[in-house]
Scaffold this motif. Structure first.
Motif, PDB file in Angstrom:
ATOM      1  N   ASN A 158       0.816  -1.213   0.000  1.00  0.00           N
ATOM      2  CA  ASN A 158       0.000   0.000   0.000  1.00  0.00           C
ATOM      3  C   ASN A 158       0.847   1.260   0.000  1.00  0.00           C
ATOM      4  N   GLU A 159       2.062   1.182   0.481  1.00  0.00           N
ATOM      5  CA  GLU A 159       2.966   2.328   0.517  1.00  0.00           C
ATOM      6  C   GLU A 159       3.865   2.386  -0.721  1.00  0.00           C
ATOM      7  N   ALA A 160       3.790   1.391  -1.564  1.00  0.00           N
ATOM      8  CA  ALA A 160       4.644   1.305  -2.751  1.00  0.00           C
ATOM      9  C   ALA A 160       4.181   2.304  -3.812  1.00  0.00           C
ATOM     10  N   PRO A 161       5.095   2.719  -4.688  1.00  0.00           N
ATOM     11  CA  PRO A 161       4.685   3.593  -5.799  1.00  0.00           C
ATOM     12  C   PRO A 161       3.750   2.847  -6.750  1.00  0.00           C
ATOM     13  N   GLU A 162       3.074   3.582  -7.603  1.00  0.00           N
ATOM     14  CA  GLU A 162       2.115   2.979  -8.537  1.00  0.00           C
ATOM     15  C   GLU A 162       2.784   2.108  -9.595  1.00  0.00           C
ATOM     16  N   VAL A 163       4.039   2.396  -9.907  1.00  0.00           N
ATOM     17  CA  VAL A 163       4.783   1.631 -10.898  1.00  0.00           C
ATOM     18  C   VAL A 163       5.989   1.012 -10.198  1.00  0.00           C
ATOM     19  N   LEU A 164       6.146  -0.309 -10.353  1.00  0.00           N
ATOM     20  CA  LEU A 164       7.175  -1.055  -9.631  1.00  0.00           C
ATOM     21  C   LEU A 164       8.167  -1.711 -10.579  1.00  0.00           C
ATOM     22  N   THR A 165       9.343  -1.962 -10.060  1.00  0.00           N
ATOM     23  CA  THR A 165      10.348  -2.716 -10.806  1.00  0.00           C
ATOM     24  C   THR A 165      10.160  -4.204 -10.524  1.00  0.00           C
ATOM     25  N   VAL A 166      10.824  -5.027 -11.301  1.00  0.00           N
ATOM     26  CA  VAL A 166      10.799  -6.474 -11.065  1.00  0.00           C
ATOM     27  C   VAL A 166      11.345  -6.774  -9.673  1.00  0.00           C
ATOM     28  N   LYS A 167      12.421  -6.113  -9.301  1.00  0.00           N
ATOM     29  CA  LYS A 167      13.030  -6.333  -7.990  1.00  0.00           C
ATOM     30  C   LYS A 167      12.074  -5.968  -6.851  1.00  0.00           C
ATOM     31  N   GLU A 168      11.364  -4.857  -6.976  1.00  0.00           N
ATOM     32  CA  GLU A 168      10.414  -4.445  -5.937  1.00  0.00           C
ATOM     33  C   GLU A 168       9.275  -5.448  -5.792  1.00  0.00           C
ATOM     34  N   VAL A 169       8.757  -5.932  -6.920  1.00  0.00           N
ATOM     35  CA  VAL A 169       7.673  -6.929  -6.874  1.00  0.00           C
ATOM     36  C   VAL A 169       8.187  -8.218  -6.243  1.00  0.00           C
ATOM     37  N   ALA A 170       9.395  -8.624  -6.612  1.00  0.00           N
ATOM     38  CA  ALA A 170       9.980  -9.843  -6.049  1.00  0.00           C
ATOM     39  C   ALA A 170      10.158  -9.715  -4.538  1.00  0.00           C
TER      40      ALA A 170
ATOM     41  N   LEU B 246      14.636  -3.091 -19.021  1.00  0.00           N
ATOM     42  CA  LEU B 246      13.840  -2.164 -18.228  1.00  0.00           C
ATOM     43  C   LEU B 246      12.376  -2.573 -18.289  1.00  0.00           C
ATOM     44  N   ILE B 247      11.905  -3.168 -17.210  1.00  0.00           N
ATOM     45  CA  ILE B 247      10.538  -3.690 -17.127  1.00  0.00           C
ATOM     46  C   ILE B 247       9.842  -3.009 -15.956  1.00  0.00           C
ATOM     47  N   ARG B 248       8.606  -2.575 -16.170  1.00  0.00           N
ATOM     48  CA  ARG B 248       7.830  -1.958 -15.108  1.00  0.00           C
ATOM     49  C   ARG B 248       6.477  -2.649 -14.986  1.00  0.00           C
ATOM     50  N   ILE B 249       5.999  -2.726 -13.731  1.00  0.00           N
ATOM     51  CA  ILE B 249       4.760  -3.428 -13.413  1.00  0.00           C
ATOM     52  C   ILE B 249       3.880  -2.483 -12.609  1.00  0.00           C
ATOM     53  N   LEU B 250       2.601  -2.425 -12.945  1.00  0.00           N
ATOM     54  CA  LEU B 250       1.681  -1.577 -12.192  1.00  0.00           C
ATOM     55  C   LEU B 250       1.308  -2.240 -10.873  1.00  0.00           C
ATOM     56  N   LYS B 251       1.274  -1.438  -9.825  1.00  0.00           N
ATOM     57  CA  LYS B 251       0.914  -1.952  -8.506  1.00  0.00           C
ATOM     58  C   LYS B 251      -0.480  -2.584  -8.528  1.00  0.00           C
ATOM     59  N   LYS B 252      -1.399  -1.976  -9.264  1.00  0.00           N
ATOM     60  CA  LYS B 252      -2.771  -2.509  -9.301  1.00  0.00           C
ATOM     61  C   LYS B 252      -2.807  -3.927  -9.871  1.00  0.00           C
ATOM     62  N   ASP B 253      -1.894  -4.248 -10.787  1.00  0.00           N
ATOM     63  CA  ASP B 253      -1.865  -5.597 -11.346  1.00  0.00           C
ATOM     64  C   ASP B 253      -1.395  -6.618 -10.316  1.00  0.00           C
ATOM     65  N   ILE B 254      -0.502  -6.216  -9.427  1.00  0.00           N
ATOM     66  CA  ILE B 254      -0.080  -7.107  -8.337  1.00  0.00           C
ATOM     67  C   ILE B 254      -1.219  -7.280  -7.343  1.00  0.00           C
ATOM     68  N   MET B 255      -1.953  -6.206  -7.080  1.00  0.00           N
ATOM     69  CA  MET B 255      -3.092  -6.281  -6.152  1.00  0.00           C
ATOM     70  C   MET B 255      -4.161  -7.250  -6.680  1.00  0.00           C
ATOM     71  N   TYR B 256      -4.366  -7.258  -8.004  1.00  0.00           N
ATOM     72  CA  TYR B 256      -5.355  -8.163  -8.595  1.00  0.00           C
ATOM     73  C   TYR B 256      -4.997  -9.632  -8.369  1.00  0.00           C
ATOM     74  N   LEU B 257      -3.711  -9.935  -8.269  1.00  0.00           N
ATOM     75  CA  LEU B 257      -3.303 -11.318  -8.014  1.00  0.00           C
ATOM     76  C   LEU B 257      -3.904 -11.837  -6.713  1.00  0.00           C
TER      77      LEU B 257
END
Length: 64
Positions: free
Chosen positions: A4-16, A44-55
């Motif tokens: 919830n405190e993460a930015p809206e756009v995440l790196t692969v490392k942050e998601v991991a 350079l890959i970016r992932i939206l936080k909302k897509d992780i939340m949907y998981l």
């Protein structure tokens, strides 16, 4: 990291780090279509936080 405190756009490392898996696992999920991602360049890959939340919510994301 709290998602919830993460930015809206995440790196692969942050998601991991959030999911407590290896970054290679996240790259495999992206390759297999389990996680949508924007490939800005080969490395350079970016992932939206909302897509992780949907998981975790079990909802289908209609944006992709």
């Amino acid at each position: 990291m709290n998602i919830n405190e993460a930015p809206e756009v995440l790196t692969v490392k942050e998601v991991a780090e959030f999911l407590k898996v290896d970054p290679l696992t996240i790259k495999h999920y992206i390759r297999d279509g389990k996680i949508p991602a924007a490939h800005l360049s080969k490395r350079l890959i970016r992932i939206l936080k909302k897509d992780i939340m949907y998981l975790f919510q079990g909802e289908k994301n209609e944006s992709y």
